[in-house]
Design a protein around this motif. Structure first.
Motif, PDB file in Angstrom:
ATOM      1  N   CYS A 104      43.697   6.452  32.938  1.00 42.47           N
ATOM      2  CA  CYS A 104      43.588   7.896  32.730  1.00 42.47           C
ATOM      3  C   CYS A 104      42.833   8.125  31.412  1.00 42.47           C
ATOM      4  O   CYS A 104      43.280   7.710  30.349  1.00 42.47           O
ATOM      5  N   LEU A 105      41.692   8.780  31.503  1.00 41.83           N
ATOM      6  CA  LEU A 105      40.812   8.940  30.348  1.00 41.83           C
ATOM      7  C   LEU A 105      41.022  10.238  29.590  1.00 41.83           C
ATOM      8  O   LEU A 105      40.633  10.360  28.434  1.00 41.83           O
ATOM      9  N   TYR A 106      41.640  11.230  30.239  1.00 42.15           N
ATOM     10  CA  TYR A 106      41.785  12.544  29.615  1.00 42.15           C
ATOM     11  C   TYR A 106      43.023  13.234  30.168  1.00 42.15           C
ATOM     12  O   TYR A 106      43.303  13.171  31.366  1.00 42.15           O
ATOM     13  N   LEU A 107      43.759  13.909  29.293  1.00 39.26           N
ATOM     14  CA  LEU A 107      44.962  14.640  29.689  1.00 39.26           C
ATOM     15  C   LEU A 107      44.896  16.028  29.068  1.00 39.26           C
ATOM     16  O   LEU A 107      44.932  16.165  27.852  1.00 39.26           O
ATOM     17  N   SER A 108      44.784  17.054  29.909  1.00 42.36           N
ATOM     18  CA  SER A 108      44.704  18.429  29.408  1.00 42.36           C
ATOM     19  C   SER A 108      46.105  19.036  29.295  1.00 42.36           C
ATOM     20  O   SER A 108      47.101  18.432  29.711  1.00 42.36           O
ATOM     21  N   SER A 109      46.162  20.251  28.784  1.00 42.53           N
ATOM     22  CA  SER A 109      47.451  20.943  28.669  1.00 42.53           C
ATOM     23  C   SER A 109      48.065  21.189  30.051  1.00 42.53           C
ATOM     24  O   SER A 109      49.289  21.196  30.192  1.00 42.53           O
ATOM     25  N   SER A 110      47.250  21.356  31.075  1.00 40.27           N
ATOM     26  CA  SER A 110      47.764  21.514  32.442  1.00 40.27           C
ATOM     27  C   SER A 110      48.480  20.246  32.894  1.00 40.27           C
ATOM     28  O   SER A 110      49.526  20.303  33.539  1.00 40.27           O
ATOM     29  N   GLY A 111      47.907  19.103  32.552  1.00 40.04           N
ATOM     30  CA  GLY A 111      48.542  17.828  32.881  1.00 40.04           C
ATOM     31  C   GLY A 111      49.838  17.637  32.125  1.00 40.04           C
ATOM     32  O   GLY A 111      50.836  17.161  32.682  1.00 40.04           O
ATOM     33  N   SER A 148      43.923   7.544  37.668  1.00 39.78           N
ATOM     34  CA  SER A 148      42.616   7.034  37.255  1.00 39.78           C
ATOM     35  C   SER A 148      41.691   8.225  37.069  1.00 39.78           C
ATOM     36  O   SER A 148      41.591   9.077  37.951  1.00 39.78           O
ATOM     37  N   GLY A 149      41.025   8.309  35.917  1.00 40.98           N
ATOM     38  CA  GLY A 149      40.102   9.413  35.650  1.00 40.98           C
ATOM     39  C   GLY A 149      40.723  10.457  34.750  1.00 40.98           C
ATOM     40  O   GLY A 149      41.439  10.142  33.816  1.00 40.98           O
ATOM     41  N   ARG A 150      40.469  11.731  35.067  1.00 41.39           N
ATOM     42  CA  ARG A 150      40.905  12.849  34.234  1.00 41.39           C
ATOM     43  C   ARG A 150      42.072  13.595  34.888  1.00 41.39           C
ATOM     44  O   ARG A 150      42.030  13.896  36.068  1.00 41.39           O
ATOM     45  N   LEU A 151      43.077  13.900  34.086  1.00 45.35           N
ATOM     46  CA  LEU A 151      44.175  14.752  34.527  1.00 45.35           C
ATOM     47  C   LEU A 151      43.975  16.098  33.844  1.00 45.35           C
ATOM     48  O   LEU A 151      44.263  16.260  32.662  1.00 45.35           O
ATOM     49  N   ASP A 152      43.419  17.058  34.582  1.00 45.11           N
ATOM     50  CA  ASP A 152      43.082  18.354  34.012  1.00 45.11           C
ATOM     51  C   ASP A 152      43.480  19.466  34.977  1.00 45.11           C
ATOM     52  O   ASP A 152      44.209  19.230  35.945  1.00 45.11           O
ATOM     53  N   THR A 153      43.017  20.670  34.723  1.00 43.61           N
ATOM     54  CA  THR A 153      43.364  21.829  35.547  1.00 43.61           C
ATOM     55  C   THR A 153      43.025  21.612  37.017  1.00 43.61           C
ATOM     56  O   THR A 153      43.780  22.024  37.909  1.00 43.61           O
ATOM     57  N   LEU A 154      41.921  20.955  37.288  1.00 47.43           N
ATOM     58  CA  LEU A 154      41.489  20.745  38.670  1.00 47.43           C
ATOM     59  C   LEU A 154      42.321  19.714  39.421  1.00 47.43           C
ATOM     60  O   LEU A 154      42.413  19.738  40.642  1.00 47.43           O
ATOM     61  N   THR A 155      42.929  18.787  38.693  1.00 42.25           N
ATOM     62  CA  THR A 155      43.631  17.681  39.343  1.00 42.25           C
ATOM     63  C   THR A 155      45.145  17.693  39.133  1.00 42.25           C
ATOM     64  O   THR A 155      45.854  16.921  39.773  1.00 42.25           O
ATOM     65  N   ALA A 156      45.644  18.564  38.268  1.00 43.39           N
ATOM     66  CA  ALA A 156      47.080  18.587  37.960  1.00 43.39           C
ATOM     67  C   ALA A 156      47.928  18.869  39.193  1.00 43.39           C
ATOM     68  O   ALA A 156      49.035  18.328  39.330  1.00 43.39           O
TER      69      ALA A 156
END
Length: 83
Positions: free
Chosen positions: A47-54, A15-23
């Motif tokens: 999940c609202l956002y998926l970064s390259s880290s995710g 739930s929320g953002r999967l990014d560098t801080l949460t990966a």
């Protein structure tokens, strides 16, 4: 990001953002579940956002699971995340 893991069903709900801080949180949860046999379901409905880290974490988990002939299954991926 809020992460809920159900070890009985081998399901992780994001739930929320999967990014560098949460990966790292997801990596730890996937590694823990990978210690037992079976496929893993990742519910990305909220999940609202998926970064390259995710994405890197998902690819890493997929590779580990495939070595044991298991799958990482993604469910509920939102259209904005698919782009």
């Amino acid at each position: 990001m809020i992460l809920n893991t159900n070890t009985a069903t081998r399901c992780i709900t994001l739930s929320g953002r999967l990014d560098t801080l949460t990966a790292g949180q997801l990596d730890k949860a996937l590694t823990t579940l990978n210690e037992t046999e079976g496929d893993i379901l990742l519910d990305m409905t909220d999940c609202l956002y998926l970064s390259s880290s995710g994405i890197r974490i998902l690819l890493k988990a997929t590779k580990l699971l495939h070595s044991g002939h298991h799958l990482l299954l993604l469910a509920g991926v939102q259209p904005g995340v698919l782009q």
